[in-house]
Motif scaffolding. Sequence first.
Motif, PDB file in Angstrom:
ATOM      1  N   LEU A 123      48.103 -11.436   6.109  1.00  0.00           N
ATOM      2  CA  LEU A 123      49.046 -12.423   6.609  1.00  0.00           C
ATOM      3  C   LEU A 123      49.938 -12.858   5.460  1.00  0.00           C
ATOM      4  O   LEU A 123      49.445 -13.148   4.369  1.00  0.00           O
ATOM      5  N   GLY A 124      51.228 -12.942   5.711  1.00  0.00           N
ATOM      6  CA  GLY A 124      52.161 -13.324   4.671  1.00  0.00           C
ATOM      7  C   GLY A 124      52.830 -14.647   4.978  1.00  0.00           C
ATOM      8  O   GLY A 124      52.266 -15.716   4.763  1.00  0.00           O
ATOM      9  N   ARG A 125      54.029 -14.587   5.518  1.00  0.00           N
ATOM     10  CA  ARG A 125      54.814 -15.800   5.717  1.00  0.00           C
ATOM     11  C   ARG A 125      54.180 -16.773   6.690  1.00  0.00           C
ATOM     12  O   ARG A 125      54.339 -17.988   6.550  1.00  0.00           O
ATOM     13  N   GLU A 126      53.466 -16.303   7.677  1.00  0.00           N
ATOM     14  CA  GLU A 126      52.819 -17.231   8.609  1.00  0.00           C
ATOM     15  C   GLU A 126      51.775 -18.083   7.899  1.00  0.00           C
ATOM     16  O   GLU A 126      51.668 -19.291   8.146  1.00  0.00           O
ATOM     17  N   ALA A 127      51.024 -17.472   6.992  1.00  0.00           N
ATOM     18  CA  ALA A 127      50.007 -18.223   6.246  1.00  0.00           C
ATOM     19  C   ALA A 127      50.647 -19.200   5.269  1.00  0.00           C
ATOM     20  O   ALA A 127      50.007 -20.187   4.883  1.00  0.00           O
ATOM     21  N   TYR A 128      51.872 -18.939   4.880  1.00  0.00           N
ATOM     22  CA  TYR A 128      52.581 -19.867   3.981  1.00  0.00           C
ATOM     23  C   TYR A 128      53.176 -21.030   4.770  1.00  0.00           C
ATOM     24  O   TYR A 128      52.999 -22.192   4.409  1.00  0.00           O
ATOM     25  N   HIS A 129      53.900 -20.721   5.831  1.00  0.00           N
ATOM     26  CA  HIS A 129      54.575 -21.768   6.589  1.00  0.00           C
ATOM     27  C   HIS A 129      53.596 -22.598   7.421  1.00  0.00           C
ATOM     28  O   HIS A 129      53.883 -23.761   7.737  1.00  0.00           O
ATOM     29  N   ASN A 130      52.465 -22.002   7.790  1.00  0.00           N
ATOM     30  CA  ASN A 130      51.465 -22.691   8.598  1.00  0.00           C
ATOM     31  C   ASN A 130      50.088 -22.475   7.965  1.00  0.00           C
ATOM     32  O   ASN A 130      49.222 -21.818   8.530  1.00  0.00           O
ATOM     33  N   PRO A 131      49.868 -23.030   6.767  1.00  0.00           N
ATOM     34  CA  PRO A 131      48.644 -22.712   6.032  1.00  0.00           C
ATOM     35  C   PRO A 131      47.362 -23.125   6.735  1.00  0.00           C
ATOM     36  O   PRO A 131      46.303 -22.541   6.476  1.00  0.00           O
ATOM     37  N   TRP A 132      47.435 -24.117   7.637  1.00  0.00           N
ATOM     38  CA  TRP A 132      46.215 -24.534   8.335  1.00  0.00           C
ATOM     39  C   TRP A 132      45.607 -23.395   9.143  1.00  0.00           C
ATOM     40  O   TRP A 132      44.421 -23.408   9.473  1.00  0.00           O
ATOM     41  N   LEU A 133      46.382 -22.387   9.447  1.00  0.00           N
ATOM     42  CA  LEU A 133      45.843 -21.202  10.122  1.00  0.00           C
ATOM     43  C   LEU A 133      44.656 -20.639   9.354  1.00  0.00           C
ATOM     44  O   LEU A 133      43.681 -20.157   9.942  1.00  0.00           O
ATOM     45  N   LEU A 134      44.720 -20.715   8.022  1.00  0.00           N
ATOM     46  CA  LEU A 134      43.651 -20.157   7.200  1.00  0.00           C
ATOM     47  C   LEU A 134      42.336 -20.899   7.374  1.00  0.00           C
ATOM     48  O   LEU A 134      41.266 -20.354   7.069  1.00  0.00           O
ATOM     49  N   ALA A 135      42.381 -22.144   7.877  1.00  0.00           N
ATOM     50  CA  ALA A 135      41.163 -22.936   7.994  1.00  0.00           C
ATOM     51  C   ALA A 135      40.176 -22.349   9.001  1.00  0.00           C
ATOM     52  O   ALA A 135      38.991 -22.665   8.953  1.00  0.00           O
ATOM     53  N   GLY A 136      40.650 -21.495   9.880  1.00  0.00           N
ATOM     54  CA  GLY A 136      39.748 -20.882  10.846  1.00  0.00           C
ATOM     55  C   GLY A 136      39.259 -19.500  10.472  1.00  0.00           C
ATOM     56  O   GLY A 136      38.414 -18.926  11.166  1.00  0.00           O
ATOM     57  N   VAL A 137      39.765 -18.966   9.367  1.00  0.00           N
ATOM     58  CA  VAL A 137      39.464 -17.582   9.007  1.00  0.00           C
ATOM     59  C   VAL A 137      37.984 -17.372   8.701  1.00  0.00           C
ATOM     60  O   VAL A 137      37.371 -16.396   9.150  1.00  0.00           O
ATOM     61  N   ASP A 138      37.377 -18.272   7.929  1.00  0.00           N
ATOM     62  CA  ASP A 138      35.993 -18.059   7.509  1.00  0.00           C
ATOM     63  C   ASP A 138      35.052 -18.016   8.708  1.00  0.00           C
ATOM     64  O   ASP A 138      34.114 -17.204   8.756  1.00  0.00           O
ATOM     65  N   THR A 139      35.302 -18.878   9.687  1.00  0.00           N
ATOM     66  CA  THR A 139      34.471 -18.892  10.890  1.00  0.00           C
ATOM     67  C   THR A 139      34.754 -17.696  11.774  1.00  0.00           C
ATOM     68  O   THR A 139      33.835 -17.014  12.256  1.00  0.00           O
ATOM     69  N   GLU A 140      36.018 -17.411  11.968  1.00  0.00           N
ATOM     70  CA  GLU A 140      36.428 -16.370  12.920  1.00  0.00           C
ATOM     71  C   GLU A 140      36.091 -14.962  12.448  1.00  0.00           C
ATOM     72  O   GLU A 140      35.662 -14.120  13.234  1.00  0.00           O
ATOM     73  N   PHE A 141      36.261 -14.706  11.147  1.00  0.00           N
ATOM     74  CA  PHE A 141      36.165 -13.327  10.675  1.00  0.00           C
ATOM     75  C   PHE A 141      35.038 -13.080   9.670  1.00  0.00           C
ATOM     76  O   PHE A 141      34.699 -11.926   9.397  1.00  0.00           O
ATOM     77  N   PHE A 142      34.476 -14.145   9.103  1.00  0.00           N
ATOM     78  CA  PHE A 142      33.404 -13.969   8.129  1.00  0.00           C
ATOM     79  C   PHE A 142      32.082 -14.591   8.574  1.00  0.00           C
ATOM     80  O   PHE A 142      31.083 -14.477   7.869  1.00  0.00           O
ATOM     81  N   GLY A 143      32.088 -15.247   9.737  1.00  0.00           N
ATOM     82  CA  GLY A 143      30.873 -15.858  10.238  1.00  0.00           C
ATOM     83  C   GLY A 143      30.351 -16.992   9.387  1.00  0.00           C
ATOM     84  O   GLY A 143      29.144 -17.270   9.373  1.00  0.00           O
ATOM     85  N   ARG A 144      31.239 -17.653   8.674  1.00  0.00           N
ATOM     86  CA  ARG A 144      30.854 -18.760   7.796  1.00  0.00           C
ATOM     87  C   ARG A 144      31.472 -20.061   8.308  1.00  0.00           C
ATOM     88  O   ARG A 144      32.494 -20.050   8.995  1.00  0.00           O
ATOM     89  N   PRO A 145      30.879 -21.202   7.942  1.00  0.00           N
ATOM     90  CA  PRO A 145      31.436 -22.480   8.409  1.00  0.00           C
ATOM     91  C   PRO A 145      32.789 -22.776   7.780  1.00  0.00           C
ATOM     92  O   PRO A 145      33.103 -22.288   6.685  1.00  0.00           O
ATOM     93  N   MET A 146      33.568 -23.578   8.480  1.00  0.00           N
ATOM     94  CA  MET A 146      34.840 -24.032   7.918  1.00  0.00           C
ATOM     95  C   MET A 146      34.581 -24.812   6.644  1.00  0.00           C
ATOM     96  O   MET A 146      33.705 -25.677   6.608  1.00  0.00           O
ATOM     97  N   PRO A 147      35.309 -24.546   5.571  1.00  0.00           N
ATOM     98  CA  PRO A 147      35.081 -25.264   4.313  1.00  0.00           C
ATOM     99  C   PRO A 147      35.665 -26.666   4.296  1.00  0.00           C
ATOM    100  O   PRO A 147      35.364 -27.456   3.409  1.00  0.00           O
ATOM    101  N   ILE A 148      36.510 -26.981   5.274  1.00  0.00           N
ATOM    102  CA  ILE A 148      37.209 -28.268   5.285  1.00  0.00           C
ATOM    103  C   ILE A 148      37.358 -28.710   6.731  1.00  0.00           C
ATOM    104  O   ILE A 148      37.472 -27.875   7.630  1.00  0.00           O
ATOM    105  N   SER A 149      37.311 -30.011   6.985  1.00  0.00           N
ATOM    106  CA  SER A 149      37.301 -30.480   8.365  1.00  0.00           C
ATOM    107  C   SER A 149      38.661 -30.915   8.878  1.00  0.00           C
ATOM    108  O   SER A 149      38.856 -31.037  10.087  1.00  0.00           O
ATOM    109  N   SER A 150      39.599 -31.203   7.985  1.00  0.00           N
ATOM    110  CA  SER A 150      40.902 -31.670   8.441  1.00  0.00           C
ATOM    111  C   SER A 150      41.970 -31.369   7.403  1.00  0.00           C
ATOM    112  O   SER A 150      41.678 -31.116   6.230  1.00  0.00           O
TER     113      SER A 150
END
Length: 320
Positions: A215-242
């Motif tokens: 992901l390039g520009r979308e992850a920059y302009h909307n960085p909160w998208l990354l907050a779901g990556v660990d849960t969605e693709f790595f099976g790990r808990p979200m590192p941050i809640s808000s």
Amino acid sequence: MMDWTTSHYRYLARQLSRHTLLYTEMVTTGALIHGDTARFLRHDPTEYPLALQLGGSNPQELAHCANLAEQYGFDEVNLNVGCPSDRVQNNMIGACLMAHPDKVAEGVQAMIAATSLPVTVKHRIGIDGRESWDDLCEFIEKVSEAGCRTFIVHARIAVLEGLSPKENRDIPPLKYDWVYRLKARYPHLEIIINGGIKTFAECREHLEHTDGVMLGREAYHNPWLLAGVDTEFFGRPMPISSRHDALRAVLPFIQSELDRGVYLSHISRHLMGLFHGQPGGRQFRRYISENAHKPGSGIEVIEQAMAKVPEPAGATIVPA
């Protein structure tokens, strides 16, 4: 992503995802060899895993810089063969190198010999004048024969004559099926898809056919998208809640940067997308835009801007 994925952005991104591989902005070999090497390679250890993205074509210079990447603790060194900027074309850097697969192969071979780090290549599916499927396969085969095993493929050609870098991100049509075909034809290679990807649903679809998604520009302009990556693709808990907690986690880093003389406006511009689409998000951006550039501006500007965004009482929904 030159001037975008700086250490200031990457520090924020790492608060949102612990497992995403982050990339630096492209740094030219000339800048590393003849400029302020330490400044260009400076990063915070919390950014790991982190790849250094290089721009260059001289094998000896690429080898030297690949070795520097290892010395400075990077996890991967990536050769950019996809940037369409006129600035880099004139120095045989970026997408113009797709016309010279033998030269790219020579550079990759030299890099592999100089470091134990993974050496990867980011490229387009073609350039004007070399945009056929056979041309793309020739490029992949020659560079993989040199030892590269990971290709990050932007699923558009780059039009080097007549289109600006911005137009090259929008006008040439996306051909995701070409990237899928590459993986089918070269199953022994790691093929990662890039270009115009904005949602987790799109990521999941691409992962049915490829080994990874960039992901390039979308992850920059909307960085909160990354907050779901660990849960969605790595099976790990979200590192941050808000979003608020993410920004609070960045404040000590911002203060340390201010203490060493960095202007607040050079840092704050990378935070502007954090409250994208949220009530108060526009006021957050406006307050920073109007105040961060003022002489003596400090951490209080970020805190006051954050206060303009209502903090959610419950769990924050992560975009899917």
